[in-house]
Enzyme design. Structure first.
Site, PDB file in Angstrom:
ATOM      1  N   HIS A 271       0.865  -1.189   0.000  1.00 25.69           N
ATOM      2  CA  HIS A 271       0.000   0.000   0.000  1.00 25.69           C
ATOM      3  C   HIS A 271       0.892   1.226   0.000  1.00 25.69           C
ATOM      4  O   HIS A 271       1.935   1.250   0.630  1.00 25.69           O
ATOM      5  CB  HIS A 271      -0.898   0.012   1.236  1.00 25.69           C
ATOM      6  CG  HIS A 271      -2.055   0.944   1.092  1.00 25.69           C
ATOM      7  ND1 HIS A 271      -1.964   2.286   1.366  1.00 25.69           N
ATOM      8  CD2 HIS A 271      -3.320   0.724   0.668  1.00 25.69           C
ATOM      9  CE1 HIS A 271      -3.137   2.845   1.131  1.00 25.69           C
ATOM     10  NE2 HIS A 271      -3.971   1.934   0.710  1.00 25.69           N
ATOM     11  N   ASP A 328      -7.951  -5.138  -0.513  1.00 25.66           N
ATOM     12  CA  ASP A 328      -8.397  -5.965  -1.651  1.00 25.66           C
ATOM     13  C   ASP A 328      -8.070  -7.439  -1.481  1.00 25.66           C
ATOM     14  O   ASP A 328      -8.554  -8.260  -2.266  1.00 25.66           O
ATOM     15  CB  ASP A 328      -7.750  -5.438  -2.934  1.00 25.66           C
ATOM     16  CG  ASP A 328      -8.276  -4.057  -3.264  1.00 25.66           C
ATOM     17  OD1 ASP A 328      -7.462  -3.120  -3.382  1.00 25.66           O
ATOM     18  OD2 ASP A 328      -9.499  -3.902  -3.347  1.00 25.66           O
TER      19      ASP A 328
END
Ligand code: SDX
Length: 392
Positions: A271, A328
């Protein structure tokens, strides 16, 4: 509507911005909407209430949320001529491309959504977007399946309508499974906003030219589509299915992910901001266990995901680069258990993110931010004279 933030004199929107909507601490793995922790909201609230909080800044009273839902219901009918547009797409068109196109096309049938010069116009544009976007998002699935397009039922709650719009067939009533409904509601809450991510920054940038709300949201849908962003939830499932087909060997794929000569990346990992666990991933992983157990789904993909996660979290390469599961990584596993088709996973993300896009766009307009104009560092050629063809 929530008051404007005073901007420093001479503030120029160079891409970064001041915002009062979402607080995110990447080191500590903290995520808060308007000061409320994501953990508390996921546990105690519901998606429409969280949408109200994110857009208007406060948790709604009973009267306020009832009024918001009533006002959204005034705009849940989509112009029938929009069906001519969706009929122009091939059945195998990716739903995100269809959704982005339909969202922008809504402007043609709702011109007032462009000029939001006062609170009343802004509020109407918000209710129109919350009402119509949900319907057209489910139409992308119905179109792909060759099913008739459903209508929103104004006697039913917002997220119940999502399930009916998606799955109710003319052959008989659709029975809402409470486990599925609660899981979808929680997933929408977890996706509702996330500060200045790629698609939200796009919505703010496009909106800063005073393009309308539908056009700005449409640009956010396109940005979210990319596999490095919202498209990752679909890419995670495709990756896990590939690993399963290839014998379920997590070590082989971890090695591929570390090989600089191999384009393979561990989708759902890493991320830009979280250099610790994505707090949403923790909640979704727990929900995945609960939902699959309650539905009696024994999905080998979940086992491969857990095996991959366990090994990556102990692997020096991933640890050294602060690569942890993100929002996700597990969401696709739940969507699959709930019967949502893989190509619709990113549309699910878009439906969840809609309140955040709306809130960020409203904040930018209410603050009267200047048009976005990021600057650059020029690294090209110095001044040089023109060369005639025979001199080149
Ligand atoms: C979302 O911004 C947001 O808030 C987004 C989001 C939201 O709610 O809106 O949270 C939603 O988009 C989540 C992210 C979903 N994307 C994926 O899961 C795709 C896989 N992840 C990677 O593509 C990557 O981690 C990014 C794009 C998410 C972040 O990329 P960064 O921060 O720019 O990291 P990087 O590309 O600079 O990589 C740093 C290092 C590199 O190695 P070195 O060159 O230092 O040796 O980490 C490696 C990268 O090669 N790396 C990975 C990796 N992600 C980064 N290696 C293997 N697998 C990965 N997934």
């Amino acid at each position: 509507l929530t008051g404007a933030i005073t901007l420093d004199p001479g503030y120029k929107n160079s891409g970064s911005c001041k915002s009062a909507i979402t607080f995110l601490d990447g080191e500590e793995g903290i995520l808060r909407y308007r000061g409320y922790s994501i953990e508390e909201l996921a546990e105690n609230s519901n998606f429409l209430e969280v949408a109200y909080l994110i857009i208007f800044g406060e948790l709604p009273t009973q009267d306020q949320i009832e009024k918001f839902e009533t006002d959204i219901r005034k705009h849940t009918l989509v112009n029938e001529e929009m069906k001519n547009i969706i009929d122009g797409f091939p059945k195998n068109a990716h739903p995100m491309g269809v959704l982005s196109s339909l969202t922008c096309a809504l402007t043609a049938f709702n011109p007032g959504v462009v000029n939001v010069e006062n609170d009343e116009k802004m509020y109407e544009a918000i209710c129109k977007t919350m009402g119509k976007f949900l319907v057209i998002a489910t139409w992308t699935y119905r179109k792909a399946k060759g099913y008739p397009l459903n209508y929103y039922d104004n006697t039913k709650p917002y997220v119940d309508n999502f399930l009916r719009l998606m799955f109710e067939l003319p052959t008989g009533p659709y029975t809402i499974n409470k486990t599925v409904l609660n899981a979808i509601d929680k997933l929408f809450i977890l996706h509702a906003d996330h500060e200045q991510n790629c698609s939200t920054s796009t919505v703010r940038m496009v909106g800063s030219s005073h393009a309308g709300l539908f056009a700005s949201i449409s640009s956010g849908v396109s940005a979210l589509w990319g596999p490095l962003h919202g498209g990752a939830n679909q890419a995670v499932l495709e990756m896990l299915e590939e690993i399963e087909k290839d014998g379920g060997d997590a070590d082989k794929y971890l090695a591929k992910a570390k090989d600089k000569n191999d384009p393979f990346r561990l989708m759902g990992f890493g991320h830009r901001v979280y250099k610790n666990f994505d707090p949403r991933a923790r909640i979704i992983k727990k929900a995945a266990d609960e939902v699959l157990a309650e539905l009696g789904v024994n999905d080998p993909i979940l086992k491969i995901a857990k095996d991959l996660e366990e090994k990556a979290l102990k692997d020096e390469y991933f640890v050294a680069r602060n690569l942890y599961p993100n929002v996700d990584f597990y969401s696709g596993i739940i969507y699959r258990a709930l019967g949502i088709p893989t190509e619709m996973f990113t549309v699910m993300f878009a439906i969840g993110r809609l309140p955040g896009w709306i809130a960020q766009w409203k904040e930018m307009r209410v603050n009267k931010e200047p048009i976005g104009r990021p600057r650059q560092v020029y690294v090209g050629e110095p001044l040089r004279s023109f060369k005639k063809m025979n001199e080149r």
